[in-house]
Design a protein around this motif. Structure first.
Motif, mmCIF file in Angstrom:
data_model
loop_
_atom_site.group_PDB
_atom_site.id
_atom_site.type_symbol
_atom_site.label_atom_id
_atom_site.label_comp_id
_atom_site.label_asym_id
_atom_site.label_seq_id
_atom_site.Cartn_x
_atom_site.Cartn_y
_atom_site.Cartn_z
ATOM 1 N N ASP A 228 0.848 -1.232 -0.205
ATOM 2 C CA ASP A 228 0.032 -0.098 0.000
ATOM 3 C C ASP A 228 0.849 1.178 0.026
ATOM 4 O O ASP A 228 0.821 2.173 -0.697
ATOM 5 N N ALA A 229 1.825 1.338 0.755
ATOM 6 C CA ALA A 229 2.832 2.417 0.884
ATOM 7 C C ALA A 229 3.550 2.738 -0.382
ATOM 8 O O ALA A 229 3.568 3.913 -0.709
ATOM 9 N N ALA A 230 3.932 1.491 -1.011
ATOM 10 C CA ALA A 230 4.801 1.716 -2.287
ATOM 11 C C ALA A 230 3.586 2.216 -3.313
ATOM 12 O O ALA A 230 4.102 3.012 -3.985
ATOM 13 N N LEU A 231 2.397 1.748 -3.371
ATOM 14 C CA LEU A 231 1.477 2.198 -4.478
ATOM 15 C C LEU A 231 1.045 3.672 -4.373
ATOM 16 O O LEU A 231 0.905 4.420 -5.295
ATOM 17 N N GLU A 232 1.161 4.195 -3.069
ATOM 18 C CA GLU A 232 0.820 5.578 -2.689
ATOM 19 C C GLU A 232 2.146 6.453 -3.219
ATOM 20 O O GLU A 232 1.723 7.551 -3.766
ATOM 21 N N ASP A 233 3.091 5.783 -2.867
ATOM 22 C CA ASP A 233 4.511 6.641 -3.492
ATOM 23 C C ASP A 233 4.243 6.633 -5.127
ATOM 24 O O ASP A 233 4.563 7.934 -5.704
ATOM 25 N N PHE A 234 3.975 5.503 -5.621
ATOM 26 C CA PHE A 234 4.042 5.453 -7.129
ATOM 27 C C PHE A 234 3.031 6.530 -7.712
ATOM 28 O O PHE A 234 3.388 7.148 -8.718
ATOM 29 N N ALA A 235 1.798 6.636 -7.168
ATOM 30 C CA ALA A 235 0.779 7.472 -7.820
ATOM 31 C C ALA A 235 1.348 8.730 -7.739
ATOM 32 O O ALA A 235 1.016 9.790 -8.499
ATOM 33 N N GLU A 236 2.224 9.173 -6.808
ATOM 34 C CA GLU A 236 2.508 10.777 -6.737
ATOM 35 C C GLU A 236 3.915 10.886 -7.410
ATOM 36 O O GLU A 236 4.244 12.003 -7.694
ATOM 37 N N THR A 237 4.475 9.921 -7.740
ATOM 38 C CA THR A 237 5.976 10.270 -8.235
ATOM 39 C C THR A 237 6.327 9.534 -9.759
ATOM 40 O O THR A 237 7.238 9.602 -10.244
ATOM 41 N N VAL A 238 5.030 9.170 -10.280
ATOM 42 C CA VAL A 238 5.132 8.253 -11.591
ATOM 43 C C VAL A 238 6.343 8.859 -12.660
ATOM 44 O O VAL A 238 6.846 8.325 -13.319
ATOM 45 N N ASP A 239 6.134 10.356 -12.719
ATOM 46 C CA ASP A 239 6.846 10.768 -13.844
ATOM 47 C C ASP A 239 8.217 10.707 -13.752
ATOM 48 O O ASP A 239 9.125 10.688 -14.675
ATOM 49 N N HIS A 240 8.931 10.325 -12.498
ATOM 50 C CA HIS A 240 10.509 9.888 -12.400
ATOM 51 C C HIS A 240 10.531 8.663 -11.625
ATOM 52 O O HIS A 240 11.711 8.456 -11.220
ATOM 53 N N THR A 241 9.519 7.993 -11.315
ATOM 54 C CA THR A 241 9.791 6.666 -10.408
ATOM 55 C C THR A 241 9.118 5.583 -11.156
ATOM 56 O O THR A 241 8.101 5.584 -11.848
ATOM 57 N N HIS A 242 9.721 4.301 -10.814
ATOM 58 C CA HIS A 242 9.452 3.242 -11.377
ATOM 59 C C HIS A 242 9.094 2.050 -10.257
ATOM 60 O O HIS A 242 10.151 1.768 -9.261
ATOM 61 N N TYR A 243 8.160 1.534 -10.012
ATOM 62 C CA TYR A 243 7.594 0.835 -9.129
ATOM 63 C C TYR A 243 8.101 -0.738 -9.541
ATOM 64 O O TYR A 243 7.286 -1.219 -10.456
ATOM 65 N N LEU A 244 9.083 -1.235 -8.874
ATOM 66 C CA LEU A 244 9.424 -2.457 -9.370
ATOM 67 C C LEU A 244 8.915 -3.824 -8.810
ATOM 68 O O LEU A 244 9.226 -3.818 -7.569
ATOM 69 N N VAL A 245 7.820 -4.211 -9.106
ATOM 70 C CA VAL A 245 6.973 -5.343 -8.613
ATOM 71 C C VAL A 245 7.776 -6.621 -8.646
ATOM 72 O O VAL A 245 8.370 -6.732 -9.578
ATOM 73 N N GLY A 246 7.644 -7.373 -7.571
ATOM 74 C CA GLY A 246 8.624 -8.489 -7.406
ATOM 75 C C GLY A 246 8.094 -9.909 -7.930
ATOM 76 O O GLY A 246 8.990 -10.958 -7.927
#
Ligand SMILES: *Cc1c(COP(=O)(O)O)cnc(C)c1O
Length: 383
Positions: free
Chosen positions: A168-186
């Motif tokens: 949940d915490a990672a998804l919230e981060d991703f929603a706000e930072t997508v322009d410079h962040t990649h969420y690396l799902v495992g």
């Protein structure tokens, strides 16, 4: 989203703010995965950083014991000791090429966090890992490894302070930072495009194994066996054999048994539900998610496996903690290879298949090595 559908499973079941980031990611992935430059660079890194190709090993002692030829795909010999690095490299390269200088990931026991930290350091990407406080306390050495490689570890204290809260915490981060962040799902889980993307990065396992098997034996295996947590090593093995006359067997974390109230076997015993952005199979509400191996300790499973189950393309079985521990010990003593407890579930399933006599040649994915499991094993075996 037709691309993210697996026979009615999968999809993008996420809150509104995540739809746009996921579409952007899918577009970046679709473009890069077709580029020859990207594929060449990925293959190069798999070779020089991760140590591919991994060997195919004929387990002769085990074969003699059980009357079928058993072959092991040695993903345990990769950098980091498991298949997870294949996917971490693929997604880190995607982030880099798509111009996103920052990686985030969630981790439970820490294995995926460590693989992400490795790939992030190698690729020169800022890396932040979300980890529940409980797991941070239990997995001190993995937290130390991540920090050593320059990653920031964020302790998540909300809710139960476990893996689901870290997601949940990672998804919230991703929603706000997508322009410079990649969420690396495992694993091959989550909303589209993750299941098909992770499958693609892990399918090198089956492609290599298929070629090696033909070279070695002149034909294909009769059966392919892998353990299933989220399902990435299994789908990575199966994919190359999908249109072949090869039977698939998935070994889930059976915990105390599929009919007990402590297991991690949503395919052998579960129901359809939505979890972590996908429609898939999930363990029942009154079941506590549990497996002796941390890597199989997940309440859901990748949507493609849910489809394979429904189609009857793969047979999924709950392998109990005790059966996995027995196989862990047997492979160590028979072949001089100490498998990860996750992988031991696949080995246990292969041994049962050999005993049953239905298949002559059995290919097992040895997804990881057992060094990380020494303390658990030492508590169980009085040697
Ligand atoms: C994480 C892990 C698994 C389970 O993940 P999948 O996505 O199901 O492959 C299996 N084996 C090992 C060694 C692992 O570290």
């Amino acid at each position: 989203m037709a691309d993210g559908e697996f026979g009615g499973y999968g999809g993008r079941h996420v809150p509104e703010p995540l739809l746009d980031p996921l579409s952007q990611l899918a577009a970046a992935y679709d473009e890069l995965s077709r580029s020859e430059g990207f594929r060449d660079r990925f293959r190069e890194l798999l070779a020089e950083f991760a140590g591919r190709p991994t060997p195919l090993y004929h387990a002769r002692n085990l074969s003699d014991r059980y009357g079928a030829e058993i072959y092991l795909k040695r993903e345990d010999l990769l950098h980091g000791g498991a298949h997870k690095i294949n996917n971490a490299i693929g997604q880190a390269l995607l982030a880099k090429e798509a111009g996103r200088p920052r990686l985030i990931a969630e981790t439970g026991a820490g294995q995926h966090g460590v693989a992400t930290a490795m790939a992030g350091a190698m690729m020169g990407l800022e890396t932040e890992i979300y980890m529940g406080r409980k797991d941070v306390e239990r997995q001190r050495m993995n937290v130390f490894r991540m920090r050593l490689m320059g990653a920031t570890v964020n302790e998540v204290t909300r809710g139960g302070a476990g893996l689901a809260d870290a997601v949940d915490a990672a998804l919230e981060d991703f929603a706000e930072t997508v322009d410079h962040t990649h969420y690396l799902v495992g694993s091959a889980v989550g909303p589209d495009p993750f299941p098909r993307m992770v499958r693609e990065f892990q399918s090198v396992i089956g492609e290599e194994a298929r070629e090696q098997f033909i070279e070695r034996t002149g034909g294909l295996p009769d059966a392919a066996v892998a353990c299933v947590g989220g399902g990435s090593n299994a789908i990575g093995l199966f994919h190359a054999f999908r249109d072949d006359d090869v039977a698939f067997y998935g070994a889930e974390g059976g915990g105390e048994g599929a009919d007990s109230d402590r297991h991690a076997a949503p395919l052998a015993a579960g129901e359809d539900a939505v979890i972590h952005g996908m429609k898939t199979r999930v363990i029942d509400d009154d079941v506590e998610v549990h497996s002796v191996s941390a890597g199989l300790d997940y309440p859901g499973v990748g949507p493609e496996h849910a489809m394979f189950r429904e189609l009857g393309r793969c047979e999924y079985t709950a392998v109990t903690d005790d059966a996995a521990l027995a196989a862990f010990r047997e492979l160590s003593e028979a072949e001089g290879i100490i498998p990860a407890l996750e992988s031991s579930h696949g080995v246990a399933r292969a041994i049962r298949l050999a005993e049953a006599g239905d298949h002559e040649r059995i290919l097992v994915n040895l997804s990881g090595r057992g060094d990380k499991d020494m303390e658990t094993a030492a508590e169980r075996f009085d040697l």
